[in-house]
Design a protein around this motif. Sequence first.
Motif, short mmCIF file in Angstrom:
data_model
loop_
_atom_site.label_atom_id
_atom_site.label_comp_id
_atom_site.label_asym_id
_atom_site.label_seq_id
_atom_site.Cartn_x
_atom_site.Cartn_y
_atom_site.Cartn_z
N PHE A 1 70.09 -61.30 -17.72
CA PHE A 1 70.64 -61.07 -19.05
C PHE A 1 71.80 -62.02 -19.32
N SER A 2 71.90 -62.48 -20.56
CA SER A 2 73.00 -63.33 -20.96
C SER A 2 73.60 -62.81 -22.26
N ILE A 3 74.91 -62.95 -22.39
CA ILE A 3 75.59 -62.47 -23.60
C ILE A 3 76.09 -63.63 -24.45
N HIS A 4 75.55 -64.83 -24.18
CA HIS A 4 75.90 -65.99 -24.98
C HIS A 4 74.70 -66.44 -25.80
N PRO A 5 74.92 -66.91 -27.01
CA PRO A 5 73.81 -67.45 -27.81
C PRO A 5 73.16 -68.62 -27.09
N GLY A 6 71.85 -68.57 -26.96
CA GLY A 6 71.15 -69.63 -26.24
C GLY A 6 71.12 -69.42 -24.75
N GLY A 7 71.68 -68.30 -24.25
CA GLY A 7 71.64 -68.01 -22.83
C GLY A 7 72.56 -68.91 -22.03
N ILE A 8 72.17 -69.21 -20.80
CA ILE A 8 72.99 -70.02 -19.91
C ILE A 8 72.98 -71.49 -20.33
N ALA A 9 72.17 -71.84 -21.30
CA ALA A 9 72.24 -73.20 -21.85
C ALA A 9 73.64 -73.50 -22.36
N TYR A 10 74.39 -72.46 -22.68
CA TYR A 10 75.78 -72.60 -23.12
C TYR A 10 76.63 -73.25 -22.03
N TYR A 11 76.23 -73.04 -20.74
CA TYR A 11 76.97 -73.59 -19.61
C TYR A 11 76.17 -74.65 -18.86
N ALA A 12 75.21 -75.25 -19.51
CA ALA A 12 74.36 -76.24 -18.84
C ALA A 12 75.14 -77.45 -18.35
N ASP A 13 76.31 -77.71 -18.95
CA ASP A 13 77.11 -78.87 -18.56
C ASP A 13 78.14 -78.53 -17.50
N ASP A 14 78.07 -77.32 -16.93
CA ASP A 14 79.06 -76.88 -15.95
C ASP A 14 78.39 -76.62 -14.60
N PRO A 15 78.39 -77.60 -13.69
CA PRO A 15 77.73 -77.45 -12.39
C PRO A 15 78.27 -76.27 -11.57
N TRP A 16 79.57 -75.96 -11.72
CA TRP A 16 80.15 -74.88 -10.91
C TRP A 16 79.55 -73.52 -11.30
N ILE A 17 79.43 -73.27 -12.61
CA ILE A 17 78.84 -72.01 -13.06
C ILE A 17 77.36 -71.95 -12.68
N LEU A 18 76.65 -73.06 -12.85
CA LEU A 18 75.23 -73.09 -12.47
C LEU A 18 75.06 -72.84 -10.98
N PHE A 19 75.91 -73.48 -10.16
CA PHE A 19 75.82 -73.29 -8.71
C PHE A 19 76.12 -71.84 -8.33
N THR A 20 77.14 -71.25 -8.94
CA THR A 20 77.52 -69.87 -8.61
C THR A 20 76.40 -68.90 -8.97
N LEU A 21 75.80 -69.08 -10.13
CA LEU A 21 74.70 -68.21 -10.55
C LEU A 21 73.49 -68.40 -9.65
N MET A 22 73.19 -69.63 -9.27
CA MET A 22 72.08 -69.89 -8.35
C MET A 22 72.31 -69.21 -7.01
N LEU A 23 73.52 -69.35 -6.48
CA LEU A 23 73.86 -68.72 -5.20
C LEU A 23 73.70 -67.22 -5.27
N SER A 24 74.20 -66.62 -6.34
CA SER A 24 74.13 -65.17 -6.51
C SER A 24 72.69 -64.69 -6.60
N VAL A 25 71.89 -65.38 -7.41
CA VAL A 25 70.48 -65.00 -7.58
C VAL A 25 69.72 -65.17 -6.28
N PHE A 26 69.94 -66.28 -5.59
CA PHE A 26 69.22 -66.54 -4.34
C PHE A 26 69.55 -65.49 -3.28
N VAL A 27 70.83 -65.16 -3.13
CA VAL A 27 71.22 -64.14 -2.15
C VAL A 27 70.63 -62.79 -2.52
N GLY A 28 70.69 -62.44 -3.82
CA GLY A 28 70.12 -61.17 -4.26
C GLY A 28 68.63 -61.09 -4.04
#
Length: 469
Positions: free
Chosen positions: A200-227
Motif C-alpha cells: 500500500f502507498s499513500i502517495h499519488p502515483g505510489g512509490i514512483a514519487y520516490y523513484a529518484d531516491d535510492p535510499w528509500i528504494l533500498f530500504t523498502l526492498m530490504l524490508s520486503v525481502f526480509v518479510g
Amino acid sequence: MLSFVSSPKRTFFEVVFSPGRRTRDFIDRVAETSPARLAIVSFVAVVALFTVLLLLPISHQNPNDISFARSLLVSVSAVCVTGLSPVDFQDYWTGFGLVTITLAVQLGGLGILTLASVLGMVVSKGLGVRQRLIAMQATNAGSLGQVGSLLRAVVITALAVESVIFTMLFPRFLMRGEEVGTALWYSIFYSVSSFNNAGFSIHPGGIAYYADDPWILFTLMLSVFVGSLGFPVILVVTILWNKPRSWDLHTKLTLTTSAILVVVGFFLFFGLEYNNPDTLGNKGFGATFWETLFMSVMTRSGGFNTIDMALLSPASHLVTDVLMFIGGGSSSTAGGVKVTTLAVLVLAAWAEARGYDDVTAFGRRIGHNVVRVAISVVFAGLSLVLVGTIALLHVTHNSLDMVLFEVISAFGTVGLSVGVTSTAPDSGLYILSALMLLGRLGTITLAAAVSSRSTKRLFRYPEERPIIG
C-alpha cells in the motif's frame, strides 16, 4: 538446534483479554475438531471487523461515497497483505481510515495460522497438543515444547524488523523536507506496509514519487525481502548467522531460491525494458539499475512499483505473472505458492530426469509426501487462477493479458495492478476479494490437510504405468 524456554507467567494477551469459560470451551472444541476451520473463521471475522470500520462515515473523505464492495476489497486486501485498491488512498480515506488499514495490515501480516495459534494460547491459557501442531506448521518449530515461546518470538521479531525499517526511513523523510509529524506517519506506514509485503502507498502515483531516491528504494526492498523469507528463516539466520552449515534445509532452500529469482528477474526485466520508452528506456543507467532491481524484488509479493505496470511489454507481463504466482517463503508475509514449493518441484524433476530414487538437496533427502504436497498446492493455485480469470473476463471488458495479471496479483497477494481493479464493477471487486481470501487461506489449508493425511490401505492394486509426455 534452536531452544526456546516457555514461561509459566501469563502473557500480555492473557492479561488484556479475559474470555469467559463458555467462550474458551467453545473455541477449544472448534480447535480440537477442526484446527483449519478455527483459523479460517478467525481470519474471516477479522476481515468482517475491518470492513465494518471502513464502512463508517469517519473513514471516508466523502461520506456520500461509501461503497460496500470497495470497503470489503480494501479490508480483504489489507488483512491479506495484498495491496490492491480500487481507490486512491489520499483522496478517499480519512486519517482514521488510513490508521484502520495500517492496523489491518499489521494483524494480517502476522499470519493466519499464527493468529489462530495465539488465539488458542489466549483462551486456553497455554497451547494444547493439537494447537501446538498447528503452530508448528505455521512457525516450523522443531518440537512441541518450543511453540509457545516461538509464537512470542514471531511477534517480537516482526516488531523489531519494522522498528529497524522505521529508523532507516524517518531521517530520510526529514531530509526530504517533511515535517516531523508527517515523517513519523510516513515511516510507520511504510515500515508496516513493506515488511508485511502489503504494497500500500499513500502517495499519488505510489512509490514512483520516490523513484529518484535510492535510499528509500533500498530500504523498502530490504524490508520486503526480509518479510518474504518467513519467520522460521529469519529466526534461524539471526541466531545461527555465523554457522550457515547448521541451517536447516528449509532455510537453505528459501534463501537460495529467493536469491536466484531476484537475480533472474533483474536480468529479464533489464533486458526486456531497457529500450522501452514507456518504462525505463528514457532513464539513465543508475536509475534503470535501481528500478529494475526494485521491480524484481517487488513482483514476488511486495506490490510497490515505480513505473506504470500497464506499460510493460507483453514479455515483461508474462515474467511478472510467473514471479507473482511463485511468491515468497512459507510462513511469511508473502503470498503465492511459495519458493520452497518451486524448489521441491524442480528438484523432483531433476531427480526423475537423472533416474534417482530420492529427491535430495544440501545433503538431505526430501520425502515423497513433500513432493505430493507441492504438486497439490501448485495444481490448486493454477485452478484458482483459471477460474478467477474466466469469471473476471466475464464481468469486465479488459483483455486476457490484463485480467490474468490482476488475477494472479490477487491470488498471490502481491497488489500490483494494471488498472483492472480501479475500473472493475462491484461484481469484479467481489471476485478479486474472493481470490485474495482463497489465495491467502487456500494453499495453506490445502498443504496442512494433505500433509496430515496418511491413510494406509490394507491392499495395493497391480502397478501399471500410463504413457506420460
